[in-house]
Design a protein around this motif. Sequence first.
Motif, short mmCIF file in Angstrom:
data_model
loop_
_atom_site.label_atom_id
_atom_site.label_comp_id
_atom_site.label_asym_id
_atom_site.label_seq_id
_atom_site.Cartn_x
_atom_site.Cartn_y
_atom_site.Cartn_z
N GLU A 330 0.51 12.92 11.83
CA GLU A 330 1.65 13.94 11.94
C GLU A 330 1.52 14.69 10.45
O GLU A 330 2.28 14.91 9.83
N GLY A 331 0.22 15.14 10.19
CA GLY A 331 0.26 16.06 8.80
C GLY A 331 0.19 15.28 7.45
O GLY A 331 -0.01 16.08 6.54
N PHE A 332 0.24 13.95 7.59
CA PHE A 332 0.18 13.34 6.10
C PHE A 332 -1.08 12.51 6.06
O PHE A 332 -1.38 11.74 7.24
N PRO A 333 -1.58 12.35 4.87
CA PRO A 333 -2.87 11.61 5.13
C PRO A 333 -2.78 10.08 4.78
O PRO A 333 -1.58 9.77 4.41
N ILE A 334 -3.44 9.12 5.20
CA ILE A 334 -3.65 7.91 5.27
C ILE A 334 -4.41 7.19 4.15
O ILE A 334 -5.56 7.56 3.82
N PHE A 335 -3.61 6.43 3.29
CA PHE A 335 -4.39 5.81 2.18
C PHE A 335 -4.70 4.47 2.33
O PHE A 335 -3.75 3.83 3.16
N GLN A 336 -5.66 3.99 1.59
CA GLN A 336 -5.90 2.26 1.70
C GLN A 336 -6.48 1.94 3.04
O GLN A 336 -6.53 0.82 3.31
N GLN A 337 -7.05 2.77 3.86
CA GLN A 337 -7.90 2.54 5.06
C GLN A 337 -8.97 1.75 4.23
O GLN A 337 -9.63 0.77 4.77
N SER A 338 -9.52 2.32 3.27
CA SER A 338 -10.63 1.94 2.44
C SER A 338 -10.34 2.42 1.08
O SER A 338 -9.32 2.97 0.71
N ASP A 339 -11.46 2.42 0.14
CA ASP A 339 -11.33 2.72 -1.09
C ASP A 339 -11.25 4.37 -1.15
O ASP A 339 -11.05 4.70 -2.44
N ILE A 394 -0.77 12.48 -15.01
CA ILE A 394 -0.49 12.59 -13.75
C ILE A 394 -1.37 13.85 -12.84
O ILE A 394 -0.84 14.91 -13.28
N GLN A 395 -2.19 13.61 -12.24
CA GLN A 395 -3.27 14.47 -11.81
C GLN A 395 -2.75 15.16 -10.51
O GLN A 395 -2.95 16.34 -10.17
N ASP A 396 -2.00 14.31 -9.58
CA ASP A 396 -1.77 14.96 -8.30
C ASP A 396 -0.63 13.76 -7.69
O ASP A 396 -0.57 12.82 -8.01
N ILE A 397 0.17 14.58 -6.74
CA ILE A 397 1.23 13.71 -6.10
C ILE A 397 1.39 13.95 -4.76
O ILE A 397 1.16 15.30 -4.47
N ILE A 398 1.24 13.48 -3.72
CA ILE A 398 1.42 13.76 -2.49
C ILE A 398 2.19 12.70 -1.50
O ILE A 398 2.18 11.48 -1.68
N VAL A 399 2.70 13.21 -0.57
CA VAL A 399 3.35 12.23 0.30
C VAL A 399 2.15 11.80 1.42
O VAL A 399 1.53 12.52 2.10
N GLY A 400 2.24 10.42 1.39
CA GLY A 400 1.16 9.93 2.49
C GLY A 400 1.52 8.51 3.16
O GLY A 400 2.66 8.18 2.86
N SER A 409 -0.90 -9.91 13.64
CA SER A 409 -2.19 -9.67 14.51
C SER A 409 -3.22 -8.80 13.58
O SER A 409 -2.78 -7.97 12.90
N THR A 410 -4.33 -9.05 13.33
CA THR A 410 -5.09 -8.35 12.67
C THR A 410 -5.83 -7.17 13.03
O THR A 410 -6.28 -6.44 12.50
N ASP A 411 -5.25 -6.90 14.35
CA ASP A 411 -5.69 -5.69 15.22
C ASP A 411 -4.63 -4.95 15.05
O ASP A 411 -4.73 -3.47 15.50
N ILE A 412 -3.42 -5.07 14.31
CA ILE A 412 -2.47 -4.24 14.20
C ILE A 412 -2.17 -3.70 12.68
O ILE A 412 -2.15 -4.51 11.93
N ILE A 413 -2.11 -2.55 12.73
CA ILE A 413 -1.71 -2.06 11.21
C ILE A 413 -0.31 -1.03 11.29
O ILE A 413 -0.02 -0.39 12.34
N ASP A 414 0.44 -1.19 10.23
CA ASP A 414 1.56 -0.41 10.23
C ASP A 414 1.36 0.74 9.17
O ASP A 414 0.71 0.51 7.87
N LEU A 415 1.71 1.83 9.42
CA LEU A 415 1.64 3.13 8.34
C LEU A 415 3.21 3.50 7.82
O LEU A 415 3.82 3.67 8.53
N LYS A 416 2.99 3.17 6.63
CA LYS A 416 4.44 3.31 6.06
C LYS A 416 4.46 4.33 5.08
O LYS A 416 3.46 4.64 4.27
N PRO A 417 5.13 5.28 5.25
CA PRO A 417 5.46 6.59 4.48
C PRO A 417 5.84 6.17 2.84
O PRO A 417 6.77 5.42 2.79
N THR A 418 5.25 6.97 2.01
CA THR A 418 5.68 6.58 0.57
C THR A 418 4.70 8.06 -0.25
O THR A 418 3.97 8.68 0.39
N TYR A 419 4.93 7.92 -1.61
CA TYR A 419 4.22 8.85 -2.32
C TYR A 419 3.04 8.21 -2.79
O TYR A 419 3.01 7.15 -3.29
N TYR A 420 1.78 9.16 -2.92
CA TYR A 420 0.68 8.69 -3.54
C TYR A 420 0.45 9.41 -4.71
O TYR A 420 0.81 10.79 -4.64
N VAL A 421 0.21 9.04 -5.91
CA VAL A 421 -0.02 9.40 -7.22
C VAL A 421 -1.42 9.19 -7.60
O VAL A 421 -1.87 8.30 -7.77
#
Lengths: 441, 298
Positions: A330-339, A394-400, A409-421
């Motif tokens: 929904e318009g916001f990037p996902i972080f920590q899927q991988s490095d 601080i180089q950049d800040i974005i909501v993600g 369950s290892t097959d389920i992940i939750d996506l929690k909104p937060t600020y990424y810096v």
Amino acid sequence: MRKTNILVRISLIIVVLISLVLSYLIWTNNQRYEKRTDTQTTTKRDVTSSDTNEQNLAQVYLPTEIISVDSKSQHHLIYNHKESLVSELRDTMKTWKIWTAHASTSKYDELISQSNTVQLVNPDQISLQLFGKVEAQKALKNAIRDRSFTRVIFSTEGDIDKVFFVNDQTKKIWQSRVTDAKVSKILSLLRAADYSAKVALRSVQGQVRTFYPEGLSLRPYSYLITRRNENTYISALLSDSANSTVDTRESGNETTYYAGNYNDYQLLVDHSTDQLKYTDNTQSDVPASLQALLEQSFKAISEVDNPLTDVRFFDADTDNNTVSFRSYVEGFPIFQQSDFGAFKVSYTNTGSQVDFSSRILQVPIPATTSRVALPSTQSVLDTLKNAGYATDKIQDIIVGYRWVPDTESTDIIDLKPTYYVQIGGKWRDYQDWLADKSEVK
Amino acid sequence: MDFRRIEWIFLVVFIALDIFLAVSYSQNNNNIVITEDPGTSTSDTILQDMRDDNITVGSLSTKQGEGYYLSTQNEDELRTHLDRLVGQTYSYNAMTHTLTSKFTTVLSYDQEKMVAELKSFVKDENNVIFGKEYTYEAALSDPKKDIVFVQKSTHGVILDTQAELIFKISGNNVTGYTQTYISDLTVLREKQTAISAFEAVQLLYISSEIPQNSKIVWYKLGYSELIDVRGSVIYVPVWNIMIEHKDTKNESLKKVNAFSSTVIKNQTTSTSTTSSSTTSSSSSVVTSSADSSNSSVQ
């Protein structure tokens, strides 16, 4: 006698000028490089038709934010949870006729805060020729010189007769004449948006970013994920190189597969993180332009054959010839899927490299928690400052969204909104920066 | 004198140079176009292969559809409205979420008018709970055995055993019905594009799901259950494709997930039992395939 003399001289000047123009065109035309990579990839693709490829290309380079500026110059980030607003806008713009872009005399600060406008924002600069290609705008696609931009701005006051291409990094502005555009269609799409948050455009390290002065509240999401088997990648990336034997080397959690005449193709699998790295040493051409870089890296990620539905362009670094892509919800990037997000492609003169994750978002499922309220962007920056992080670090800040594995369950992940810096080139949840202050200097 | 000659020579040389440059520039541009061809030819080769295997496809829409990821936690809404029913004895199975009902007086209609009569019968809340939300589905029905209605949601038709209304027919009589119903469907994500019918059939063929010497009888896009997870059932648009073997006349229903372009294998047998209309009348088949040409789930 005199007359033919002058005629010969004039025609000589003309042909010399023509030859100069043609030489310039040929020298600046980098399509020769693309042609080579094109033939390489078409031999590899079997089932996927070029149609879906073109669609994926257009989808990956869609803008990620739509900002609507009202009559009082208040900016709103808008979204539609039922229709995909971004792609509807893109489809509408395809019906316009956008003419050749030329440098604009508008002032950057005035333009980005101009009332009654719509802004389509890309996370980083993209090429205007590529935009012309995915928007089916011949004048832009075939332009002699390419431009890079991050933001498309047009006014919804009266008829839409021009569109601006704005580069937030260089503050340069280009504008194009527009015909066949209907403002009513755009307005009805904007009105249909079911989410709106007040935003302000503020500068972080000289680059304009979207700030939320009143904070924002976002829905968390949950997903069923799959881990694709490494064999699917071996057959997609290694099996059809000239030499069909694949050598294997294992060390600890990592397995490396080699193929090709001089082990030109390598696939490194890290089982502990589900991260893979594909190296192609035969690819020693470094893309010569931003457009070539974006298009080639798209080709590189489509060869991996992971689904690209949620994948969007995130960042391009023309100095290091690196492009990164992230999964978006929904318009916001996902972080920590991988490095590095979903994909990272880099080119050097010794070969190309694609980093990717085998963890793939599969099916959305209802989230167990309710909406999350995030504080205002400025207050997050202030908290970091109070914790000891210098403002210029601080180089950049974005909501993600933060990728959080489910405890049951290892097959389920939750996506929690937060600020990424971003500090020191690294993206982290601002709360992680606060908890671990080892980077404070 | 000499200078004029030199001018002439220069003119000729530069014209030649211009021609050469113009030709090489236009060739450079053309190359791009050529490289886009091989991809599209693959779908043509698949079609040719299908023709060689004597598989009749008919005209398939190549238009991409649209749909949503939907979810529900409520499959037992029917149970709370059982008291509405009049003139029937009923039982509700909470395990299968199925309402089974028998009419106290058997309904009898003419064979020709059967469907039309049932269409108006279901509209009454006292006859069938939420009857207005069901629509007649000729492709799944066998006028001699059972007449099938499927549930419509605001997002599109649901083609799933959990959203069906099946009338039992014997001769001119309708003895009763079984009903399943799903409610409180919520949209999980924004609208997504779904693959076209053409792509779905191609995928089935590549996955060796279409035997030689067969034909596609009808195809339809509808929501089907994908997975039951964390107490919610997730529905996605699924292409239902009925394939008939030309000699044995055996029909089998194939399902393709229209979002992920994957063949749904395990459900093939279970669903085909409900629609085990071995020799359905050809007239109903024709009308249904005409209906199904619009690929969007609306």
